[in-house]
Each structure stands twice: as structure tokens, then as C-alpha cells.
Design an enzyme around this catalytic site. Sequence first.
Site, PDB file in Angstrom:
ATOM      1  CD  GLU A  82       9.504   9.949  -1.663  1.00  8.34           C
ATOM      2  OE1 GLU A  82      10.567  10.008  -1.019  1.00  8.34           O
ATOM      3  OE2 GLU A  82       8.485  10.570  -1.325  1.00  8.34           O
ATOM      4  CG  ASP A  85       7.642   8.581   0.913  1.00  9.37           C
ATOM      5  OD1 ASP A  85       6.988   7.651   0.413  1.00  9.37           O
ATOM      6  OD2 ASP A  85       8.865   8.524   1.103  1.00  9.37           O
ATOM      7  CE1 TYR A 124      12.923   4.213   1.381  1.00 13.29           C
ATOM      8  CE2 TYR A 124      11.986   5.635   3.076  1.00 13.29           C
ATOM      9  CZ  TYR A 124      12.750   5.471   1.932  1.00 13.29           C
ATOM     10  OH  TYR A 124      13.351   6.559   1.344  1.00 13.29           O
TER      11      TYR A 124
END
Length: 913
Positions: free
Chosen positions: A23, A119, A341
Site C-alpha cells: 500500500e 495494509d 507510519y
Amino acid sequence: MHSRFPTFALDRQAMSKTLIIAEKPSVANDIAKAIGGCIKKDDFHENDDFVVAAAVGHLLELIVPEEHDIKRGKWSFTHLPHIPPHFDLRPIVKSESKLKTLTKLLKRKDISNVINACDAGREGELIFRYIMQYTKAKQPSQRLWLQSMTPTAIRDGLAHLRTDEQMLNLADAARSRSEADWLVGINGTRAMTAFNSKDGGFFLTTVGRVQTPTLTVVVEREEAIRAFKSRDYWEVHAEFVCAQGVYKGRWYDPKFKKDETDTERRDSRLWSKIAASTIVMACEGQKGTVTEESKPSTQTAPALFDLTSLQREANARFGFSAKNTLGLAQALYEKHKVLTYPRTDSKALPEDYIPTVKQTVAMLKEQNNYTRFAQQIEKNGWVKPNKRIFDNSKISDHFAIIPTLQAPKNLSEPEQKLYDLVVKRFMAVFFPVAEYLVTTRITQVLAHHFKTEGRVLVNAGWQAIYGRDEQKEDDMLVAVAPEEKVKTEHVDLIGLATRPPARYSEATLLSAMEGAGKLLDDELREAMSGKGLGTPATRASIIEGLLFEKYLVREGRELIPTAKAFQLLTLLRGLGVEELTSAELTGDWENRLAQMERGEIKRDAFMRDVHQMAQIIVKRAKEFNAETIPGDYATLTTPCPNCGGVIKENYRRFACTQCEFSMSKTPGGRTFEVQEVEDLLKTRETPLLQGFRSKMGRPFAAILRVVEDKESPARYKMEFDFGQSADDEEKPDFSAQTPIGPCPKCGGNVFDAGTRYTCENTYGADKKCDFRSGKVILQQEISREQMEKLLTTGRTDLLTSFKSARTGRMFKAFLVNTKGKVGFEFEAKAPKAEKPNAKTAKTDEGVAADDAPAKAIKAVKSTVKKAAKTTVKTAAKTTSKTSTKTTAKLATASATKKPAVRKSAKTTAEQVE
């Protein structure tokens, strides 16, 4: 097949390869490192067995098929509800290059299998399915389900891939959520807009499954504030003297019991001044006896950050907006690579992440700001298995936000503040608890009791990281000997009043969105557990959207709902479609989507109910009219300009109860606050206002006036003033005004002329000058102070709220005097990254990482490519004094060609009037 994955079996032909689609680029990099032997080629990695590439979040969006699309009249009831039989997909422009790369890879003849490494969740499944659908890929696919990015976890995931069949239920839930949001949002927005535009004009009224319940939370709080009636109460505070010093206490009732019907009652509040005064007189100068109890207490460090808690903390500490915090965190992740992230809703780390955390602590030990605490963590071995920190069951798509192994370099001040916030939270979670000794002292004077509380810090623990390793004097209590009698030195009567609930800030609204399901019934509450309204990645944009649509305004750190927000809630409640205002809709959807993921219900059944909901929303909007919408409406204090009668509000208008005078609540699509209407009726004129929209939906600014109706003498009406053509206009009387500054063209004086700033010599047929500049340029208000700077120094301060008429993007610029014309000058671009191909570094969601000035420069330069100057002229014509339209055309002139390219890009512009 690569020897590292002996149990990873796929049907393969000789020389065939498997494409792994992640992703985000960072995940693709981690996977490439884990499988080993990869060479970076353009935008992907490749070895003998695998090709590893990545999206940047969503690459495609839903569209209605051409044959079912509404070309015109999309805001009309005639075409509603709009329920296409199916959806097509189109590329998202900003990330189209990534889609092209993946398309080429999927069409390669040697790619025989595909692995979905997006994800681990519903949205990751949707991203992959949309890519496969749009590219018409035929290869078989399998699912790599990762919750940890360590090489071991990646290799283990590749050895235990899930089949495509196992993921079909999740894919159905993902598609259903996406299509349901489209159907409810589009039909709700168009139906409410059509309803509010029945009487002409265009009044855009947006609604959405997450946006509208979020707005409802803020409106309901404001309603509670407005309905609040303050009550006076009193407290009695005393000062006591003992051998060791002085301490204070507050009177309380030891027999007090909570009253669920009156939440304002407290054990220390007295509702009678006479009763409070009696206590003061009784205790003054008297001796008191002391009893006290001390108990040890501990405080655990807060959990690691997810995005929402980081946004809350940054807003509370630094005043950063949720959007700003997300942007900073994204830059720290993508550009500086110092944070993991950020778009996560998890506060835990994977169970196999302990070695990585130890390496991170070692990195922090080398940073001067953190050396002392990192050494303590390392020396004492505090990084060890702990379910509060390392727990796979508490991780959804991504784990908590923590620092990476990369040491920070060249961070801006806001970036450094946010990084420091994350690092301290990261280190604190491994430190011991903070230990206190909490003492409660009761001083009894006659029959009255006074409470004093003190807290002694015994061991700072994790609080030492935040500089709280020393005891504060205010928290410490002077010692009282056993059996010692203390003297009541002063007794004070304190008059107070109850306060209304606090308005929401971004921090508290984010908390409300996160916990929105708490008031729902058990089943729906469980379905929304850990989810709330929106996702960590979307909550900031939801709040910004409400601000952009003028449903909310910021005042300091407070978010305040506007009249437009109240009107929308009045409409939805009146139409009986309150499911759009409640988190219950999200709870119901989450519950049913979870059932779909488990295979307990079918996608068709869920979508039928969504279609039915769209039908009901439109049906209700068609059935009602403005006069039948109930609501809590205002009565104005200013009398009617016609007859002096009382003016009352209804859903649509402010109307006199004794004559025919009335005025729209939403002239030009702008919802007026009650106070604005009061001021207009008193002064007969507003200042220059923004927020209006033309029938074509384009924004404009204007002055509103209450004027005598020439066709009906002694009667009044409301009309717009857009500013007239100077050729036909008589020169105003500027004698009472102070000139703003000298005209940059003729040297005359420039004055405020209502909708614009104009030279005194621009009027009449024999005008000597044509200098004029609007008070609003591309939706940026130009204050008198800024215009004075422009005229006297040739340049304004940096103005931050321009909005491009072509792209709709916000940008920053200076206004400058360019040969007698008002022009733009942009900030100098920051130096480019060292990598020659890093012109447009992008975030995981594909948004350009450079800031608004750089985007603005790029947008302005796009039509003239490498030129340093572009002339953009805006011509505006008004057809008559009462014209209600303004037209503007942007024309690009040829660029000057000079060998020396300046650091600032300049653009001259004449303002739309």
C-alpha cells in the site's frame, strides 16, 4: 522459488515471477529487504523471483458509468435519488503515475501471480481489489497479512499466505462501505441542496455519514451552552495556623450524596449566601482539630501514540490543528524517515518488535536531548515483554507511532516539537510508574469540616522525562503534630457561579469522534469499539471540511458552529432523517459490515438497505417545504424598517409579523447569523462580506444594503452592492476619510470605496487614473492595514488564504506593486532534495509533500513553463447598478525572457470586483 520460503507454494512456470503490491512505498522497501537480492528499478524492486511495487494509498475512486451519469441538473429533485446499477472506477489524478507503473507490471508476461501486501484491513483490501479491477488483471492472487514490518514477520507472512477465497467476505465489506458512503453522501447532499435552493440561487448543503454526526456533536454542545442558566453559589475557604506553618482548607459537607438530577451539586458548594455567611462567622478565630490519612498512589505512563491521541496532545500543547499535526507527522515519516507510519489507530507494538525497540533506544542514547533517559532504559533492561506495550491483538492495520532508527537532521521547529512529543511518550512507556504519597487532611472547627489535600512525589518514574522529578511546593503540606490544635486565622466567603459546558477544541472534538459509539446500545457500541466516527487518517480532513464549508469557525482554539450548521440540523430533524445526524448509522454499518466479513450476511442485503435509505432521504426532502420545518427560531429586537413591527425568524426567512417586509436567511447561499441581521437592520448596510455563491456555485464577496424600494415608496428591501463601474459612478464623498496611501499610478490618494480600494481620480467620464483593487482577492480579505503597506512600501505581509480559481487550492503569497498594478509574489522555494528525481516527493496517500507556496508557484507557472514571470489579468464587468453577477476571466500573457531567473516568482493581477 526463493529458498527462504520453502512452504510458499504457487503454481509457477519457468522464468515467471510474483508481483507483490504494497500500500505504501515504505512497506514495499521493507518487503524487498526481507526477501533479499532485490535491485531498485525506477519505481519498484526486483529479484529473480519477485517484483515488489507499491501504491500510495487509494489510486482509484468511484464514478457513475457514462450511460447512467447525470450531466446536467444534478442538483434537481427530478434526477434524485441517484442510484446507479453499478460503479466504475477512475484514477485519482495526483497518484496516476503510481497506477501506470502497477498497470505496466501487471501486463508483463512474466508476472504469473500477484500478492496483495496492502495494509491488513478493510481499506487495504479495497485498494488492491480496485487496482485489479481497473487494470483487468487476470493473474491469481493471494494475501500477505502483516501486522509487523520486521524481516522475520514478513518472511513468516510470505510462508503463510491467505487464499483469495478467504478474503472475499472482507472484499465485499470494503466495497459495500465505499459505495454506501457515496450513495448517502451524494443523495443527501444533493437533496438538501435542492431543498434549500427551491426559491432560487444555489445553496450548497453538504451532508455525510461522518461529517454530519461530527457537526451534530458540536451543535448540541452549543445548544447546551445557549440554554445554560448560570446559578450563583458560595464556597468557604479557611486559612489555618499550626506550629510548623500555615495551610488552607475548603469547607465541605461530609454527608453529601451525588444527585443524578442535578449534576452541578458538589460537596463544597453552598447555594445560600446566608448559610455560607453563617459558617464564616461561626469559624472565624476558632480552634480546630486535625485528622489525616496518607495513602500511596501510583500513576502509569500514558500509552504510545496513535494518530488521534497525537493530534489531541499537539493541539493541547502547541495549538496545532489536526490537519497540521497530520502533515508534520507525515513529513517526519516520509521526508525525514524519523517516525513510523502515522495514520494508525493502534497504541501497541507487535510482539516481535522488542529487538527493534532496543535498537531505537540505542539510537536515542546518541541524541543529547534523550541520552540520560535512554541510558536508564538500556541499563535497567526495561524493554521486555509487556502486554501493555507489545500486543498483536491490539494492532489493526498499523502499530503505534514511535521513532525509527534514523536520527533526525534539519527538522523545522514544529517538526522538532512533534518529534520530541513522540520520543518522550516512547521512552516514558518503558519507565517505572510515578509514585506519590497522597494525604487528605480534615480540619474540624466546631461542627464544620474543611478538607485539604496534598500530594508528595516519592519517585518521579516516567514523569522525570517531562521534567517533573522535583516536588512542587504548592503540593506539600506543613506537618501538624498529633493532638495539635490549629487556629482558624482567616475565613473567606467566595462568591462563584456555575459555568456552561466548554466549547469543543480540535483536541476535545477528536476525542468525541473517537468515542462516539459509547452512548449506543451494546451491540452497536461493540461494533464501533476502537473505531468511532471516521478513522485517524480522515478525522482531520472531516474537521477541515466543516470549517471550509462554513459549518464551523475557529475562534482561538474553540470551534463554534455557525448559523448554517444550526440550519442544517434544523432541516434534518424537521425532515425526520435524524439517522444522518447520529453516530448510530456508523454503528449499524460497522456492525453489519463485521457480520459480512464473517459471512453472516450478504453484500446484496446490505446494499438494498442503503438504497432504501437514499430513497427515504430524497422522499422526505421532496414532501416538505420551508414553511413546515419546525425549529427553535429567534425573534429579533430590531424593529421592521417598514412599519416598526416585530420581525421573526422561520426556516427560510426573517419576516415582519405586521407587514410584507422579509429578507432571506441565505442571500447568495450565505447563511446569516441573527446578530448580523440585527446589525444590518440597524445600520442599513453590512461591511464587505464573503461566503456568497453565484447560481453557478462560484464564490463572491459583496455588501448588503436595506434600501428604499423605488417602485413602492416608504417600503424597504434588501439588495446586493457589488461595486459599480467607475466610468458611470459619481465620485463618492471622501472628505470624512483619511487616505490609505498614495496611488501607485498617478500619485493621487487611495480611499476605501466599500467593495474596493480606489484612487480618487478614477471617477467620471474624464477620469485621470484607473487604479482599483478589490478588498477580496481570490477569497483572501485584504485589510486596510495591508493595503496601506502595499501602497507605502510596495508589498504586503505574507497572506495565507488565497484560493486558486483554476485548481481550488489554497496558497500563500505577498501582494506587490508592479508598475501600478497589484500582483502576486511568492515565497522563494526551499532547496530541492539531493536526489535528482525527487522533484515531487509524495506522501503515502499521494499528496505532494511540498507546502502551499510551492504548489501555488507550480500552478501559476504551469502555463508558461520555465518562465520566471507570468502576467495574469482579471477583467470584470458589471452590466448595471443592480446586477447580481460578476464575471471574471483569467488571461495569461506572454512571459518575459530574461537570462537571470529570480528566486521569487511574480505574477501581476488585477482583482475581480
